[in-house]
Write a protein that holds these residues in place. Structure first.
Motif, PDB file in Angstrom:
ATOM      1  N   VAL A 122       0.856  -1.190   0.000  1.00 50.80           N
ATOM      2  CA  VAL A 122       0.000   0.000   0.000  1.00 50.80           C
ATOM      3  C   VAL A 122       0.889   1.236   0.000  1.00 50.80           C
ATOM      4  O   VAL A 122       1.804   1.359   0.807  1.00 50.80           O
ATOM      5  CB  VAL A 122      -0.919   0.003   1.240  1.00 50.80           C
ATOM      6  CG1 VAL A 122      -1.763   1.261   1.281  1.00 50.80           C
ATOM      7  CG2 VAL A 122      -1.784  -1.241   1.245  1.00 50.80           C
ATOM      8  N   MET A 123       0.605   2.165  -0.912  1.00 53.98           N
ATOM      9  CA  MET A 123       1.378   3.406  -1.018  1.00 53.98           C
ATOM     10  C   MET A 123       0.586   4.529  -0.354  1.00 53.98           C
ATOM     11  O   MET A 123      -0.640   4.558  -0.428  1.00 53.98           O
ATOM     12  CB  MET A 123       1.619   3.759  -2.490  1.00 53.98           C
ATOM     13  CG  MET A 123       2.310   2.660  -3.285  1.00 53.98           C
ATOM     14  SD  MET A 123       4.019   2.458  -2.829  1.00 53.98           S
ATOM     15  CE  MET A 123       4.693   3.881  -3.607  1.00 53.98           C
ATOM     16  N   SER A 124       1.299   5.423   0.280  1.00 57.43           N
ATOM     17  CA  SER A 124       0.625   6.582   0.869  1.00 57.43           C
ATOM     18  C   SER A 124       1.338   7.852   0.405  1.00 57.43           C
ATOM     19  O   SER A 124       2.520   7.840   0.093  1.00 57.43           O
ATOM     20  CB  SER A 124       0.636   6.498   2.394  1.00 57.43           C
ATOM     21  OG  SER A 124       1.964   6.541   2.859  1.00 57.43           O
ATOM     22  N   THR A 125       0.604   8.934   0.367  1.00 54.97           N
ATOM     23  CA  THR A 125       1.138  10.215  -0.066  1.00 54.97           C
ATOM     24  C   THR A 125       1.173  11.159   1.129  1.00 54.97           C
ATOM     25  O   THR A 125       0.189  11.287   1.855  1.00 54.97           O
ATOM     26  CB  THR A 125       0.249  10.822  -1.171  1.00 54.97           C
ATOM     27  OG1 THR A 125       0.159   9.882  -2.233  1.00 54.97           O
ATOM     28  CG2 THR A 125       0.822  12.129  -1.671  1.00 54.97           C
TER      29      THR A 125
END
Length: 121
Positions: free
Chosen positions: A20-23
């Motif tokens: 999961v990528m987060s910004t």
């Protein structure tokens, strides 16, 4: 009587096995733009020479509005104009106050002495 039915479905974990990528958004808190609104209000009330205090107050309000919207460049531009107008309002206000004092202390007694020669001031 009408009854509504709601269906709740439980979703499982993520369908994609990728991580999961987060910004992360960083907001610069060190970009403080002073709007000079208190100085402008003071000049509007006390040193409103040629309405410079009022115009400075208008630019201060514009600067504050631009800052609330997030337009820091516009806020800085309006704040710079308000600062310049405030400086000129103070300078002209001080010169006019000194001129009025000089007029009252030195010129007015001479005029009154010429108009009424029997009285000594």
């Amino acid at each position: 009587m009408i009854r509504e039915q709601h269906e709740v479905s439980v979703l499982g974990g993520p369908q994609n096995p990728a991580p999961v990528m987060s910004t992360v958004v960083q907001v610069q808190a060190d970009t403080v733009v002073p709007d000079h609104i208190v100085w402008s209000l003071f000049n509007t009330l006390f040193f409103n020479t040629c309405c410079l205090g009022f115009v400075a107050f208008a630019f201060s309000v514009k600067s504050r509005d631009r800052k609330m919207v997030g337009d820091m460049i516009g806020a800085q531009s309006h704040a710079s104009t308000a600062k310049c107008l405030n400086i000129w309002a103070v300078i002209l206000g001080i010169f006019m106050t000194i001129g009025l004092i000089v007029l009252l202390v030195f010129v007015l007694p001479g005029i009154l002495q010429n108009v009424m020669p029997n009285r000594h001031f």
